[in-house]
Structure formats: C-alpha cells, structure tokens
Write an enzyme that holds these catalytic residues in place. Structure first.
Site, short mmCIF file in Angstrom:
data_model
loop_
_atom_site.label_atom_id
_atom_site.label_comp_id
_atom_site.label_asym_id
_atom_site.label_seq_id
_atom_site.Cartn_x
_atom_site.Cartn_y
_atom_site.Cartn_z
N SER A 83 21.81 47.42 28.31
CA SER A 83 21.34 48.70 29.00
C SER A 83 21.97 49.93 27.84
O SER A 83 21.29 49.75 26.80
CB SER A 83 22.37 49.03 30.32
N ASP A 86 13.35 46.29 37.31
CA ASP A 86 14.76 46.78 36.89
C ASP A 86 14.88 48.11 37.55
O ASP A 86 13.87 48.92 37.63
CB ASP A 86 14.82 47.05 35.32
N HIS A 137 18.32 44.39 36.51
CA HIS A 137 19.08 45.09 35.48
C HIS A 137 19.96 44.43 34.59
O HIS A 137 20.01 44.20 33.27
CB HIS A 137 19.33 46.62 35.86
#
Length: 246
Positions: free
Chosen positions: A97, A194, A224
C-alpha cells in the site's frame, strides 16, 4: 506535555541480520509492521538481511499519527535504508500500500536500489482525495484490515486522521509525477478486488515507470492487505524468485 503513547504489541520494527543482500520492508498507511512480518521472516529464512521500520506516528495511537507528515514517514524508511547500507552490498525494497508508494519514492531517489516489490501500491485514491476537503472532521473511520481470509485481523488504527490523509495524498501526488524516474526491476502485485486502493493504480505504475524489467502479478484470492491474506505464500514465493533473479 504532549501525550506519550506506547508502541502496540506486534507493531515494533524488526531486523534480521543475514547475508550481504538486504531487503527493506515497509508497512502501509495507518498499519504496522505486523502486516509485513510473515514476509520479513521468510526473507530472513532465505538468508537475506531484513529491516522493517515502524513508520513514525504508526503503531501507537492515531492521535500520534495526526502530528506526523509524509516527510517523517520517508525519514523512517531512509533510516532503515541506512541500517541496511552498513551491512549489505545490494538492497531491495518491498512495500504494501503506502509502503509501495514509499518503495517507488526510494527507487526515484536511490538509483542503486536493485529492485522493488510493490503490493497494492497507492498513487491515486479518489476516496482519500475527497476526504481531504473535510473541514470540521478530525477523524474518519478506519481503512485497515481489508482482508478476505476469515478470522485474520490487521493491526491498524481504528480511526484515520484527516490531516494524515492530506499527507498521504501529497506523497502520492509527488511520487506519481516522478514515476518515469523509476528504472530498477519492479515486481507489481495487485489484488483483483481491493476496497482501499483501486487496482488501476498498479496499471498506471506499470505503464509509467521506465524499468526495462517489470511485471504485474494478479492476486486472485486476496483483498488489500494481501500480505496477511490467502495469497501470502504466493507473494513470498514470487518475491524470492524475483530477488534471486535480479
């Protein structure tokens, strides 16, 4: 006296001393090193020297995070990079991320990085851009623990400071503008589903970086936080292959 918050159990930075190949491992926005520990341990088991810093303001309390800037998060990563430089001849970076965003930043700044591994990396999140306009709201709901696998929790904040969202949006904008400065081998993992970072982010990264060696690897069975999800073993396997090859 400003409030002092203890580091949450499981959110501590971790280090493993191994051979002369280093892997810098970065967790994501509002998250902790807990999300990256399984990967870090696997890299260490393969013989590599591993460093996973706790990004400043993370792993304590969301009010602590509210006081930090994206420059603080970069500084946390650069300290880890320096630790590895003292011990290693070559360094790779792997991030989830915002950890992927920071990996791109590091590749832009440090051309000697041997390669980067991005897992659901963020360079444009419309929901976050919308949230930056909130004037009278300090905190919004958490974004952590987007995991498909049952009974698995990410250690992440239960609230997200709006000020911190402004910071990550600034970081993403800066990194996106300089994607063409990324030239090292790049492995991009992207979850088909996601709920935090739109999967098209990975397509944009793939198209705009200048790396001669780059690949996108879809993750079919994770959301995610893929590092704690059903594709964890697959990510580890493919990342070790990538580091071994380049």
């Amino acid at each position: 006296m400003p409030e002092q918050y203890a580091v949450l159990e499981g959110a501590e930075p971790f280090y493993f001393e191994g051979n002369r190949v280093g892997v810098l491992v970065s967790h994501g926005f509002t998250g902790t090193t807990q999300s990256m520990r399984p990967l870090g341990e696997a890299f260490a088991d393969a013989g590599y020297t591993v460093c996973s810093p706790r990004l400043k303001g993370h792993g304590t309390h969301y009010k602590d995070m509210e006081k930090t800037t994206f420059h603080d998060w970069i500084e946390s990563i650069e300290e880890g990079y320096q630790w590895l430089q003292e011990r290693c001849d070559s360094i790779y970076m792997c991030g989830l991320s915002m950890g992927g965003t920071l990996s791109l930043y590091m590749a832009q700044k440090y051309s000697e990085l041997k390669g980067i591994v991005l897992i659901n990396a963020a360079i444009e999140v419309p929901d976050m851009e919308t949230a930056t306009d909130l004037k009278d709201t300090r905190f919004i709901d958490a974004i952590g623990s987007d995991i498909k696998k049952l009974n698995v929790q990410e250690l992440a904040y239960e609230k997200t400071p709006v000020q911190s969202i402004r910071e990550i949006v600034g970081l993403m904008e800066q990194v996106r503008l300089d994607l063409n400065k990324v030239t090292c081998p790049t492995c991009i993992f992207v979850s088909d589903v996601d709920h935090v970072v739109p999967p098209y982010n990975s397509e944009v990264i793939y198209k705009e970086i200048e790396s001669n060696v780059k690949e996108i690897i879809p993750l079919k069975d994770s959301y995610h936080v893929a590092t704690l999800d059903n594709d964890q073993a697959y990510i580890i396997e493919k990342t070790l292959e990538f580091i071994g090859e380049y």
